[in-house]
Design a protein around this motif. Sequence first.
Motif, mmCIF file in Angstrom:
data_model
loop_
_atom_site.group_PDB
_atom_site.id
_atom_site.type_symbol
_atom_site.label_atom_id
_atom_site.label_comp_id
_atom_site.label_asym_id
_atom_site.label_seq_id
_atom_site.Cartn_x
_atom_site.Cartn_y
_atom_site.Cartn_z
ATOM 1 N N HIS A 69 0.875 -1.181 0.000
ATOM 2 C CA HIS A 69 0.000 0.000 0.000
ATOM 3 C C HIS A 69 0.908 1.225 0.000
ATOM 4 O O HIS A 69 2.128 1.077 -0.056
ATOM 5 N N HIS A 71 1.228 3.949 2.209
ATOM 6 C CA HIS A 71 1.666 4.688 3.404
ATOM 7 C C HIS A 71 3.184 4.922 3.354
ATOM 8 O O HIS A 71 3.928 4.053 2.876
ATOM 9 N N ASP A 73 5.582 4.702 5.461
ATOM 10 C CA ASP A 73 6.515 3.732 6.052
ATOM 11 C C ASP A 73 6.750 2.537 5.120
ATOM 12 O O ASP A 73 7.638 1.707 5.366
ATOM 13 N N HIS A 74 5.986 2.471 4.017
ATOM 14 C CA HIS A 74 6.151 1.384 3.037
ATOM 15 C C HIS A 74 6.659 1.880 1.675
ATOM 16 O O HIS A 74 7.131 1.073 0.872
ATOM 17 N N HIS A 154 -6.934 -2.586 5.246
ATOM 18 C CA HIS A 154 -6.097 -1.523 5.823
ATOM 19 C C HIS A 154 -6.382 -0.206 5.100
ATOM 20 O O HIS A 154 -6.903 0.730 5.681
ATOM 21 N N ASP A 176 0.210 -4.325 5.607
ATOM 22 C CA ASP A 176 -0.556 -3.924 6.791
ATOM 23 C C ASP A 176 -2.000 -4.402 6.623
ATOM 24 O O ASP A 176 -2.581 -4.273 5.550
ATOM 25 N N HIS A 208 -4.908 -2.758 11.970
ATOM 26 C CA HIS A 208 -3.650 -3.465 12.239
ATOM 27 C C HIS A 208 -3.919 -4.718 13.077
ATOM 28 O O HIS A 208 -4.949 -4.825 13.745
HETATM 29 ZN ZN ZN Z 1 -0.122 1.255 6.583
#
Ligand code: ZN
Length: 264
Positions: A69, A71, A73-74, A154, A176, A208
């Motif tokens: 996805h 976000h 952090d990814h 998510h 996630d 989550h």
């Molecule tokens: Zn995420």
Amino acid sequence: MKRRTPGNNMSLTILGSGTGVPSLQRSACSALMQVNNSRLLFDLGAGTMRRLLEADTRILDIGFIFFSHFHPDHTGELVSFLFASKYPGANRRNKPLTIVAAKGFSDFFNGLKRVYGEWIELAPDVLSVMELNDTGPDMRWFDDFVLKSIPVLHRKESIAFRVENADGISIVYSGDTDYSENLINLAAGADILICESSLPDHLKVAGHLTPSLAGKIAAAAGVQKLVLTHFYPECDTADIEGQCRRTYAGPLILARDLLTIDLG
Ligand SMILES: [Zn+2]
Ligand SMILES: [Zn+2]
């Protein structure tokens, strides 16, 4: 027991077992898989390129990037990865790179290109984008592996991936997600399930998983081995293994950065 053909090899390295929260121990989300001659990167959070170097892998060696996805952090280091791929010298990329993500990725990527322009543009015969179904299962065939995906709970574009080599050895990457029947179906009988386990049981948040919910998914799917990852700092002072053992009795590994598992 699956038969392993000599010459076929598959391995997994956790590059980032953390989240968007800065940590010296846990880089943001990323995992590296090697399937024969192909190197596959799953998510590309901040710090991934440093971890790749620590894992003896050049960015040029990566042939595929899979995004679970969008976000940060990814995906946060995608821009830096592409910019670095243009620098003349040993890492300059002339060989193909395929980015695989759910429908919507092209819009996301076009937004980045509006900001960064040619700094992140690679030649059309070098970079290709493949968008997968965001409403149901999908499946694609590559030289060294078969890829399956399915939406998880998510974000709208969130999908989990299953990679299977010619011997039928399989690794599933959850991305996630909250508790997901789709993930159970995708992970059925997998050799390894890399599953997010963001927060301890008592700190559960929507979207989550917790250790006991990840364990419940692994048990229902009948996986051979469960690797928990995506640990927020609260996990480092909780009994993650004990919580997972409430629901899952099989082989269990708590991910740490640069953990490598060889699948023969
Ligand atoms: Zn995420
Ligand atoms: Zn995340």
